[in-house]
Design a protein around this motif. Structure first.
Motif, PDB file in Angstrom:
ATOM      1  N   LEU A   1       0.836  -1.202   0.000  1.00  0.00           N
ATOM      2  CA  LEU A   1       0.000   0.000   0.000  1.00  0.00           C
ATOM      3  C   LEU A   1       0.871   1.252   0.000  1.00  0.00           C
ATOM      4  O   LEU A   1       0.609   2.195  -0.760  1.00  0.00           O
TER       5      LEU A   1
ATOM      6  N   GLN B   1       2.273   1.746  -3.470  1.00  0.00           N
ATOM      7  CA  GLN B   1       1.260   2.219  -4.424  1.00  0.00           C
ATOM      8  C   GLN B   1       0.918   3.692  -4.188  1.00  0.00           C
ATOM      9  O   GLN B   1       0.743   4.446  -5.139  1.00  0.00           O
TER      10      GLN B   1
ATOM     11  N   PHE C   1      -4.976   7.676  -6.923  1.00  0.00           N
ATOM     12  CA  PHE C   1      -6.014   6.716  -6.546  1.00  0.00           C
ATOM     13  C   PHE C   1      -7.367   7.397  -6.450  1.00  0.00           C
ATOM     14  O   PHE C   1      -7.473   8.616  -6.432  1.00  0.00           O
TER      15      PHE C   1
ATOM     16  N   LEU D   1      -6.210   5.370   4.736  1.00  0.00           N
ATOM     17  CA  LEU D   1      -6.144   4.186   3.891  1.00  0.00           C
ATOM     18  C   LEU D   1      -5.654   3.006   4.719  1.00  0.00           C
ATOM     19  O   LEU D   1      -4.741   3.146   5.536  1.00  0.00           O
TER      20      LEU D   1
ATOM     21  N   ASP E   1      -6.984  -2.176   0.964  1.00  0.00           N
ATOM     22  CA  ASP E   1      -7.569  -1.280  -0.040  1.00  0.00           C
ATOM     23  C   ASP E   1      -8.941  -0.742   0.358  1.00  0.00           C
ATOM     24  O   ASP E   1      -9.787  -0.467  -0.492  1.00  0.00           O
ATOM     25  N   THR E   2      -9.163  -0.585   1.639  1.00  0.00           N
ATOM     26  CA  THR E   2     -10.345   0.099   2.130  1.00  0.00           C
ATOM     27  C   THR E   2      -9.907   1.440   2.718  1.00  0.00           C
ATOM     28  O   THR E   2      -8.717   1.661   2.965  1.00  0.00           O
TER      29      THR E   2
ATOM     30  N   ASN F   1     -13.855   1.910  -0.690  1.00  0.00           N
ATOM     31  CA  ASN F   1     -12.695   1.229  -1.263  1.00  0.00           C
ATOM     32  C   ASN F   1     -11.876   2.193  -2.094  1.00  0.00           C
ATOM     33  O   ASN F   1     -12.399   3.182  -2.621  1.00  0.00           O
TER      34      ASN F   1
ATOM     35  N   THR G   1      -9.066   2.466  -5.379  1.00  0.00           N
ATOM     36  CA  THR G   1      -8.473   1.817  -6.548  1.00  0.00           C
ATOM     37  C   THR G   1      -7.346   2.712  -7.026  1.00  0.00           C
ATOM     38  O   THR G   1      -7.461   3.937  -7.035  1.00  0.00           O
TER      39      THR G   1
END
Length: 165
Positions: free
Chosen positions: A35, A38, A44, A135, A139-140, A158, A160
């Motif tokens: 995470l 990313q 996101f 975060l 991914d929630t 969520n 992405t």
């Protein structure tokens, strides 16, 4: 004696199949590191599934279009609002709607809780929003909004990831 053998085999079999506590912790840590990677290398989008009002109502938003787009250059929000407004603006669209160019964002890594926290402020007309986006490793996320004109509200949903713009 036969009645004890079957439960004993089931107990031994289930303990052999399940993850150990150390393996679970290692997997959670790996997901958190992913995470962090990313977040540092991607933009996101947060899509809310639930709205939580200050007065305790929990409203399902699945099927209701909403978003919070988060990039290094711009933060854009269009989320529905449910709650009480202390000051009304007749020209207001009614939701938590703002667009923030070149945002000043405070980013905190909470290694103990395996979460990443973003704090920023935004405005829409004369209404000010203090926002916190948290975060989590699966991914929630939770997005909390504190408004100068309305009751506070938070959203669960969520995230992405997408390529940097």
């Amino acid at each position: 004696m036969k009645h004890l053998i079957i439960p004993l085999f089931l107990l031994i079999g289930l303990s052999a199949i399940g993850q150990t506590k150390a393996e679970k912790k290692e997997a959670e840590q790996k997901a958190y590191e992913n995470l962090k990677n990313q977040v540092n290398n991607s933009d996101f989008q947060f899509i809310a599934n639930w709205a939580n009002t200050q007065r305790g109502r929990r409203i399902n938003l699945i099927g209701n279009p909403n978003y919070l787009n988060f990039s290094k250059k711009k933060i854009k929000s269009d989320l529905p609002y449910f709650g009480v407004a202390q000051m009304s603006n007749y020209n207001s669209p009614g939701g938590i709607i703002f667009e923030l160019e070149d945002p000043e964002v405070i980013k905190e890594f909470n290694d103990k809780k395996l979460s990443i926290i973003f704090k920023f402020s935004a405005k829409n007309g004369n209404e000010a929003f203090n926002c916190t986006l948290t975060l989590y490793k699966n991914d929630t996320a939770t997005f909390s909004v504190f408004s100068s004109h309305r009751d506070n509200i938070s959203y669960d949903g969520n995230i992405t990831f997408k390529e940097l713009e």
